[in-house]
Enzyme design. Structure first.
Site, short mmCIF file in Angstrom:
data_model
loop_
_atom_site.label_atom_id
_atom_site.label_comp_id
_atom_site.label_asym_id
_atom_site.label_seq_id
_atom_site.Cartn_x
_atom_site.Cartn_y
_atom_site.Cartn_z
N ARG A 273 -0.14 1.84 -13.30
CA ARG A 273 -0.32 3.03 -12.10
C ARG A 273 0.56 3.99 -12.12
NH1 ARG A 273 5.19 0.67 -8.68
NH2 ARG A 273 5.64 -0.36 -10.94
N GLU B 257 -4.83 -0.66 7.32
CA GLU B 257 -5.06 -1.33 6.42
C GLU B 257 -6.73 -0.76 7.02
OE1 GLU B 257 -3.18 -3.11 6.11
OE2 GLU B 257 -1.92 -2.29 4.83
N ARG C 22 -0.53 -3.36 -11.56
CA ARG C 22 0.92 -2.89 -11.28
C ARG C 22 1.36 -2.36 -13.07
NH1 ARG C 22 6.00 -4.11 -10.98
NH2 ARG C 22 7.38 -3.68 -9.63
#
Lengths: 291, 313
Positions: free
Chosen positions: B8, B56, B165
């Site tokens: 990330r 979102e 991640r």
């Protein structure tokens, strides 16, 4: 504010009546489509496409054109009728509505129809998309204005209010939203299905400048569109009180005419009723005004 | 094991670096920019960065409007939220309307392991892959994600890019140049083909080592583009090895495994074994332990290879 002549106002009102007739004929021809919301939005779309918006039908992709997002995409027949009359594509093409190989899809498709700035049909998208477009214009110092036409039923969608928060946060004063407040949605009256009132207070509390008008009074519509140009530092919404199925007695305020095609006899009667000049009550209308 | 690099962070830095070169790039995030690392871009170019809050669906529609205006919007949030909460926005206004929006799903797979199944992305690829017009890309390591950012930006059309991640070992070297729609042969072999995407590429290489020690020569294909599939590469591998294993950090329903099985069943039928998350939700726990527990261990890959070979005619 610019004074608009009675002749202009009358010509636009007559144009709206013509577009109503055309939309009914298209829906009759296709035996499918949405008459109620097409008729309620007719005066609003006429004022935009035949008067207010900066457009070049010979050059639909002109970068400086004003943009229109018809969020209530089911009013497509009226939009198509207006675009054809405005010169974006041949009028004969209108009878291909909803047929195979037609450029006129059941709901607007930006990739198929000249003059359609954005695909629409699933409700709730137009406001946030319009806000993004207005933001893009500001980032590039472009002077075009973005217009978004919403239905009142779609104000029940949460994403509308996400877009409303955003436009207010970023002080987008180059967008004008018009709510076609006809009070009737597919399943019934908006106040019964899921009330949205007090709608003026809602928009104001979200940081918007609100203008409330009679949505079939052409002078009030074009004056409100002008007024929005002069509002700086916040977005503007025009709450236009309209009648679903406006101009056809048996369709007015009837949710059953949200999405249904007329029979031959019904079509004939509707065309006859719509041939009568816009009535004096609409021309007078209740007073509007900004706050 | 090789040094681990934050994917990330590599994404965030690449986005910032590319943003410096291309003023059309604008970036949106939904209140998780410190997590997605779109914050790098935000700090460098605050006038082109928009945090929309926990919204979102609205974020995707805003990006659509920005794309209509000629911008190249990168939309950032957790992969599960982006692809599920905003799924209809993506289908109607991005895919169908073919707007030039770049959707970046952070925390792909189980990589937000300790936050648990609410935060795991196990069906994002399935949902995105089913939408016409959409290109679907999964990054394998820090090198690949950094290289993909400019490619995704300059691709004319909507793209879904999945980023992890996790801190993961690099499988690609500095001279690697990915190409959309094209896979890479990481290792040649004729006994079985292992097709991997995302962070599972590195585990698949380890499985190939283990298979080699057992005398089985596996061909390893790294496939960042799930859609459109690299047909040529897959059909040739199926013809040569006649046994295929797919490896992904995603439900075995609808992801890379389904895509490969769909292609091969129609055009080059060979046994296909799918490694991934069985049709279940995982749980909270350490990342590597979760991958091992839920069917994505190196042993799971080698076992699948043996099954595929056993089924081979």
């Amino acid at each position: 504010m610019v004074y608009h002549s009675d002749e202009l106002v009358a010509a636009l009102a007559e144009r709206a009546a013509q577009l109503r007739r055309t939309a009914i004929e298209m829906i009759y021809c296709a035996q499918s489509g949405h008459p109620g919301g097409s008729l309620s939005a007719a005066d609003l779309l006429t004022a935009l496409l035949f008067h207010k918006m900066r457009l070049d039908p010979a050059n639909p992709g002109w970068p400086e054109r004003d943009r229109l997002i018809l969020s209530k995409g089911h009013a497509a027949p009226l939009l198509y009728a207006a675009l054809a009359q405005r010169g974006f594509f041949p009028i004969e093409e209108l009878k291909t509505l909803r047929q195979l190989d037609s450029r006129l899809q059941g709901h607007p498709d930006r990739l198929k129809t000249p003059g359609v700035d954005m695909t629409a049909g699933a409700l709730g998208h137009g406001l946030a998309i319009g806000a993004g477009l207005a933001l893009s214009a500001r980032l590039d110092n472009q002077t075009f204005r973005t217009y978004v036409v919403l239905g009142d039923g779609e104000l029940q969608a949460g994403v509308i209010w996400e877009g409303a928060l955003f436009a207010a946060k970023y002080h987008l004063d180059n967008i004008t939203v018009i709510v076609d407040l006809n009070g009737v949605q597919l399943d019934g009256p908006v106040r019964d299905i899921m009330p949205i009132e007090p709608i003026v207070d809602k928009w104001r509390s979200f940081g918007w400048y609100v203008i409330e008008i009679h949505g079939h009074n052409m002078r009030q519509i074009i004056d409100a569109l002008d007024e929005a140009d002069d509002i700086h530092g916040q977005p503007t919404v025009i709450i236009a009180h309209t009648t679903k199925g406006k101009g056809v007695s048996f369709m007015e305020n009837q949710c059953t005419w949200h999405g249904r095609a007329p029979s031959p006899e019904q079509c004939q009667q509707a065309i006859c009723e719509l041939a009568v000049s816009p009535d004096a009550a609409d021309a007078a209308g209740p007073a509007g005004g900004g706050q | 094991m090789a040094d681990r690099v934050s994917m990330r962070a590599a994404y965030g830095q690449a986005l910032q670096a590319y943003g410096a070169l291309n003023p059309k790039v604008v970036v949106l995030d939904a209140d998780v920019s410190a997590s997605t690392q779109s914050s790098h871009f935000g700090k460098a170019f605050p006038e082109r960065f928009f945090d929309v809050g926990v919204a979102e669906a609205g974020m995707v529609d805003l990006a659509v409007g920005l794309a209509l205006g000629g911008k190249i919007p990168f939309v950032n949030t957790f992969a599960f939220l982006l692809t599920l909460r905003a799924a209809e926005q993506i289908r109607t206004c991005v895919a169908y309307a073919r707007t030039n929006v770049k959707l970046v799903g952070a925390y792909g797979g189980l990589s937000d392991s300790f936050d648990g199944p609410t935060h795991h992305a196990i069906c994002d690829i399935a949902v995105m892959r089913s939408m016409p017009n959409l290109t679907v890309v999964v990054a394998a390591d820090a090198v690949e994600v950094a290289r993909l950012v400019p490619i995704v930006a300059e691709h004319d059309g909507p793209v879904y890019l999945r980023v992890s991640r996790a801190d993961v070992p690099n499988v690609f070297g500095d001279n690697y140049t990915p190409q959309l729609g094209k896979g890479t042969v990481l290792r040649d072999g004729g006994d079985v083909t292992l097709v991997a995407t995302g962070v599972m590429v590195e585990r698949t290489m380890r499985a190939a080592d283990r298979l080699l020690a057992q005398g089985t020569r596996a061909r390893v294909l790294a496939l960042h583009t799930i859609k459109p599939l690299d047909r040529e590469l897959l059909l040739a591998a199926a013809a040569d090895t006649k046994a295929v294993v797919t490896v992904e950090e995603h439900s075995v329903i609808g992801g890379l495994g389904s895509a490969v099985a769909e292609l091969l069943s129609a055009e080059a039928p060979v046994p296909v074994q799918r490694v991934g998350l069985a049709d279940c939700f995982a749980e909270t726990g350490p990342y590597d332990a979760l991958l091992d527990r839920y069917g994505m261990s190196v042993d799971d890959i080698t076992a699948a290879a043996h099954r595929a070979i056993a089924l081979r005619r």
